[in-house]
Scaffold this motif. Structure first.
Motif, PDB file in Angstrom:
ATOM      1  N   ASP A 140       0.819  -1.220   0.000  1.00  0.00           N
ATOM      2  CA  ASP A 140       0.000   0.000   0.000  1.00  0.00           C
ATOM      3  C   ASP A 140       0.851   1.268   0.000  1.00  0.00           C
ATOM      4  O   ASP A 140       0.308   2.371  -0.153  1.00  0.00           O
ATOM      5  CB  ASP A 140      -0.927   0.008   1.213  1.00  0.00           C
ATOM      6  CG  ASP A 140      -1.997  -1.071   1.145  1.00  0.00           C
ATOM      7  OD1 ASP A 140      -2.295  -1.538   0.025  1.00  0.00           O
ATOM      8  OD2 ASP A 140      -2.524  -1.465   2.209  1.00  0.00           O
ATOM      9  N   TRP A 141       2.160   1.131   0.176  1.00  0.00           N
ATOM     10  CA  TRP A 141       3.065   2.275   0.243  1.00  0.00           C
ATOM     11  C   TRP A 141       3.940   2.393  -1.002  1.00  0.00           C
ATOM     12  O   TRP A 141       4.833   3.247  -1.056  1.00  0.00           O
ATOM     13  CB  TRP A 141       3.939   2.166   1.491  1.00  0.00           C
ATOM     14  CG  TRP A 141       3.151   2.211   2.763  1.00  0.00           C
ATOM     15  CD1 TRP A 141       2.310   1.250   3.247  1.00  0.00           C
ATOM     16  CD2 TRP A 141       3.105   3.277   3.721  1.00  0.00           C
ATOM     17  NE1 TRP A 141       1.747   1.645   4.441  1.00  0.00           N
ATOM     18  CE2 TRP A 141       2.216   2.879   4.760  1.00  0.00           C
ATOM     19  CE3 TRP A 141       3.746   4.508   3.811  1.00  0.00           C
ATOM     20  CZ2 TRP A 141       1.953   3.684   5.861  1.00  0.00           C
ATOM     21  CZ3 TRP A 141       3.481   5.315   4.908  1.00  0.00           C
ATOM     22  CH2 TRP A 141       2.594   4.905   5.912  1.00  0.00           C
TER      23      TRP A 141
ATOM     24  N   VAL B   5      -2.541  11.072   1.039  1.00  0.00           N
ATOM     25  CA  VAL B   5      -3.663  10.169   1.321  1.00  0.00           C
ATOM     26  C   VAL B   5      -3.098   8.797   1.675  1.00  0.00           C
ATOM     27  O   VAL B   5      -2.509   8.122   0.825  1.00  0.00           O
ATOM     28  CB  VAL B   5      -4.607  10.068   0.111  1.00  0.00           C
ATOM     29  CG1 VAL B   5      -5.749   9.119   0.403  1.00  0.00           C
ATOM     30  CG2 VAL B   5      -5.122  11.456  -0.268  1.00  0.00           C
ATOM     31  N   THR B   6      -3.277   8.400   2.926  1.00  0.00           N
ATOM     32  CA  THR B   6      -2.696   7.144   3.415  1.00  0.00           C
ATOM     33  C   THR B   6      -3.777   6.380   4.165  1.00  0.00           C
ATOM     34  O   THR B   6      -3.938   6.517   5.377  1.00  0.00           O
ATOM     35  CB  THR B   6      -1.489   7.414   4.332  1.00  0.00           C
ATOM     36  OG1 THR B   6      -0.656   8.441   3.770  1.00  0.00           O
ATOM     37  CG2 THR B   6      -0.653   6.152   4.508  1.00  0.00           C
ATOM     38  N   TRP B   7      -4.542   5.584   3.419  1.00  0.00           N
ATOM     39  CA  TRP B   7      -5.620   4.795   4.016  1.00  0.00           C
ATOM     40  C   TRP B   7      -5.058   3.467   4.530  1.00  0.00           C
ATOM     41  O   TRP B   7      -4.204   2.852   3.891  1.00  0.00           O
ATOM     42  CB  TRP B   7      -6.701   4.493   3.013  1.00  0.00           C
ATOM     43  CG  TRP B   7      -7.482   5.595   2.376  1.00  0.00           C
ATOM     44  CD1 TRP B   7      -8.196   5.498   1.218  1.00  0.00           C
ATOM     45  CD2 TRP B   7      -7.704   6.944   2.823  1.00  0.00           C
ATOM     46  NE1 TRP B   7      -8.830   6.677   0.908  1.00  0.00           N
ATOM     47  CE2 TRP B   7      -8.549   7.584   1.881  1.00  0.00           C
ATOM     48  CE3 TRP B   7      -7.258   7.666   3.921  1.00  0.00           C
ATOM     49  CZ2 TRP B   7      -8.959   8.916   2.014  1.00  0.00           C
ATOM     50  CZ3 TRP B   7      -7.653   8.994   4.064  1.00  0.00           C
ATOM     51  CH2 TRP B   7      -8.494   9.600   3.120  1.00  0.00           C
ATOM     52  N   SER B   8      -5.560   3.005   5.655  1.00  0.00           N
ATOM     53  CA  SER B   8      -5.197   1.695   6.181  1.00  0.00           C
ATOM     54  C   SER B   8      -6.167   0.643   5.644  1.00  0.00           C
ATOM     55  O   SER B   8      -7.214   0.978   5.070  1.00  0.00           O
ATOM     56  CB  SER B   8      -5.250   1.703   7.709  1.00  0.00           C
ATOM     57  OG  SER B   8      -6.598   1.604   8.162  1.00  0.00           O
ATOM     58  N   PRO B   9      -5.862  -0.648   5.828  1.00  0.00           N
ATOM     59  CA  PRO B   9      -6.808  -1.696   5.416  1.00  0.00           C
ATOM     60  C   PRO B   9      -8.185  -1.555   6.055  1.00  0.00           C
ATOM     61  O   PRO B   9      -9.175  -2.032   5.490  1.00  0.00           O
ATOM     62  CB  PRO B   9      -6.106  -2.983   5.861  1.00  0.00           C
ATOM     63  CG  PRO B   9      -4.656  -2.654   5.826  1.00  0.00           C
ATOM     64  CD  PRO B   9      -4.567  -1.220   6.278  1.00  0.00           C
ATOM     65  N   LEU B  10      -8.279  -0.881   7.199  1.00  0.00           N
ATOM     66  CA  LEU B  10      -9.570  -0.714   7.856  1.00  0.00           C
ATOM     67  C   LEU B  10     -10.502   0.205   7.067  1.00  0.00           C
ATOM     68  O   LEU B  10     -11.708   0.220   7.308  1.00  0.00           O
ATOM     69  CB  LEU B  10      -9.374  -0.161   9.274  1.00  0.00           C
ATOM     70  CG  LEU B  10      -8.693  -1.100  10.267  1.00  0.00           C
ATOM     71  CD1 LEU B  10      -8.409  -0.381  11.584  1.00  0.00           C
ATOM     72  CD2 LEU B  10      -9.559  -2.332  10.522  1.00  0.00           C
TER      73      LEU B  10
END
Length: 235
Positions: A58-59, A120-125
């Motif tokens: 994701d990064w 924009v840094t969304w987590s799996p949640l």
């Protein structure tokens, strides 16, 4: 088209335009998530949220590397808080107030009424939930309520998830800056998107309709897809 006294084409007039206030680091409340000013107290919850993905896929297209431990997460958060060019928020789930992502305003140009949604840094949640859309809706609405004329979005041209997210909520593709930067020892071509103030009323109507409680089942499943709200708003 506007023509000046020399017969030259010029932009449309803005006789009352004046520089705008800078966005404040204040809470913005939404339907499915809230935006809280980013604080170091969010560090542990965010580290746990990002750690739900064991690898760092994701990064890949982000400027930073995925923090490997709490100390690195603290440093990553502190840098955003202390960066005067950013207004940073933690995205929190309204169900439990848990921080689940980070987002910022960046490249804020209050003189000309333009800013970007970035970092924009969304987590799996946040994946496969309505929180990402709600967070971006709040940031767009806040910017245009402040009087900004343009909200931009830019991303690595190969980051299809980011491109799709921008276009899904109404951003217009403007073009590609080739070899715009280097990132993590790689070339990056940058794609630019924007929403301008004249587009906002239609986009706001569509996003408001999709995010409304009436559009979701009790288990959180959407009843209608977002694009259907855009289609209906054009009828």
């Amino acid at each position: 088209m506007n023509i000046n006294k020399y017969g030259q084409p010029i932009g449309f007039p803005l006789p009352d335009w004046k520089p705008l206030p800078l966005p404040l680091r204040s809470q913005i409340s939404g339907q499915h998530c809230n935006l809280l000013p980013l604080e170091t107290s969010h560090c542990e919850a965010l580290y746990q949220a990002y750690s739900l993905t064991e690898d760092d896929r994701d990064w890949t297209w982000l400027g930073a590397e995925k923090p490997a431990d709490l100390q690195e997460m603290m440093l990553w958060i502190t840098r955003k808080i202390n960066d005067p060019s950013l207004v940073s928020w933690a995205v929190t789930d309204t169900k439990n107030n848990r921080p689940v992502g980070v987002v910022c305003y960046s490249n804020i140009d209050s003189v000309n009424g333009a800013l970007e949604i970035g970092h924009v840094t969304w987590s799996p949640l946040m994946q496969k939930t309505s929180m990402g859309t709600d967070a971006l809706f709040m940031l767009l609405k806040n910017a245009f309520n402040l009087g900004y004329r343009r909200v931009a979005w830019r991303c690595d041209s190969l980051n299809m998830a980011s491109r799709n997210a921008a276009e899904r909520i109404g951003f217009t593709f403007e073009g590609r800056f080739r070899q715009a930067m280097t990132r993590k020892q790689r070339n990056r071509d940058t794609d630019w998107f924007s929403v301008i103030d004249t587009q906002w009323p239609e986009i706001e109507k569509a996003l408001s309709g999709w995010l409304s409680p009436e559009n979701f089942e009790q288990n959180g499943t959407q009843k209608r897809r977002l694009e259907t709200f855009f289609f209906n708003s054009q009828q």
